[in-house]
Motif scaffolding. Structure first.
Motif: not given
Length: 256
Positions: A89-95, A103-123
């Protein structure tokens, strides 16, 4: 109060070349990965963004082009980072508004396999604003009774964010549930379909446009009667996540 975890959670902070999710790049990423058994690991990683760091950004984060000229590009570390972040899961301040979408945009540009839909996001900022309405330095002073030194450096901000969330759990007791799924839901400000909030769910759970001439209208209905709008968005200055979400919504419409 220690977080009750069922899987790892990563507190992270990003310093970037600017504030445009679709065109700016990450220059520094700091994270603290916290495991359910209480173990922690952390890293501070710098990148050569490949573009100029704006004067406004440098004035805030103190990082200039020359400081990162010899560091790797994000794409060179994307696979390694995706492996670290996947399943956590991911957490941050104004994240939810900035760090996660970038972060998701950078992963997409790099062609990395990262599925944000499986992360719970705590802001943590959203929790803070809902409870007290202030910024990170004030939050740190209010909850931790300490002054935040080295503000706007990734490591200091990341550590402060982690400590503030633990102090929030102590302060509010039963008002805040010590459960990442609950905290992630409480952190949400909008029922976004994509990270940028170009599409949101209406009260019936239907994806609708959240901008432009079709704001408030069903995405499926608009795509059926104005096919050119899909092409305009796919060619427009929208984030890769927004475009991928639009493609997914279009495919769902076609298979109904």
């Amino acid at each position: 109060m220690k977080l009750q975890l069922t899987r790892p959670i990563i507190f992270f902070d990003i310093e970037a070349t600017g504030l445009n999710i679709s065109s700016d790049r990450i220059v520094e990423l700091c994270f603290i990965k916290v495991y359910p058994n209480g173990n922690e690991e952390s890293q501070v990683i710098r990148f050569n963004p490949g573009i100029h760091i704006s004067a406004e950004a440098s004035a805030v984060n103190g990082i200039y082009d020359s400081d990162v000229a010899d560091y790797p590009y994000f794409k060179d570390k994307a696979g390694e980072l995706a492996a670290i972040f996947q399943g956590a899961d991911l957490a941050g301040f104004n994240s939810n508004k900035f760090d996660v979408p970038l972060l998701v945009e950078e992963f997409a540009r790099a062609g990395a396999d990262f599925d944000i839909s499986k992360c719970r996001l705590v802001d943590v900022q959203t929790i803070y604003h809902k409870m007290e309405q202030r910024n990170l330095s004030a939050a740190y002073k209010f909850y931790c009774n300490q002054d935040l030194t080295n503000a706007h450096t990734a490591l200091a901000d990341t550590k402060a964010t982690y400590e503030v969330l633990q102090a929030q759990l102590d302060k509010y007791g039963e008002e805040l549930h010590n459960n990442v799924e609950w905290l992630a839901e409480f952190s949400r400000q909008n029922k976004n379909v994509d990270l940028a909030g170009r599409f949101v769910y209406d009260e019936q759970g239907t994806p609708v446009f959240n901008f432009g001439k079709y704001k408030g209208q069903s995405v499926a209905d608009v795509l059926q009667r104005d096919s050119g709008y899909f092409g305009w968005m796919m060619q427009g200055d929208f984030t890769q996540d927004t475009k991928q979400t639009l493609m997914r919504l279009r495919l769902n419409t076609a298979t109904r």
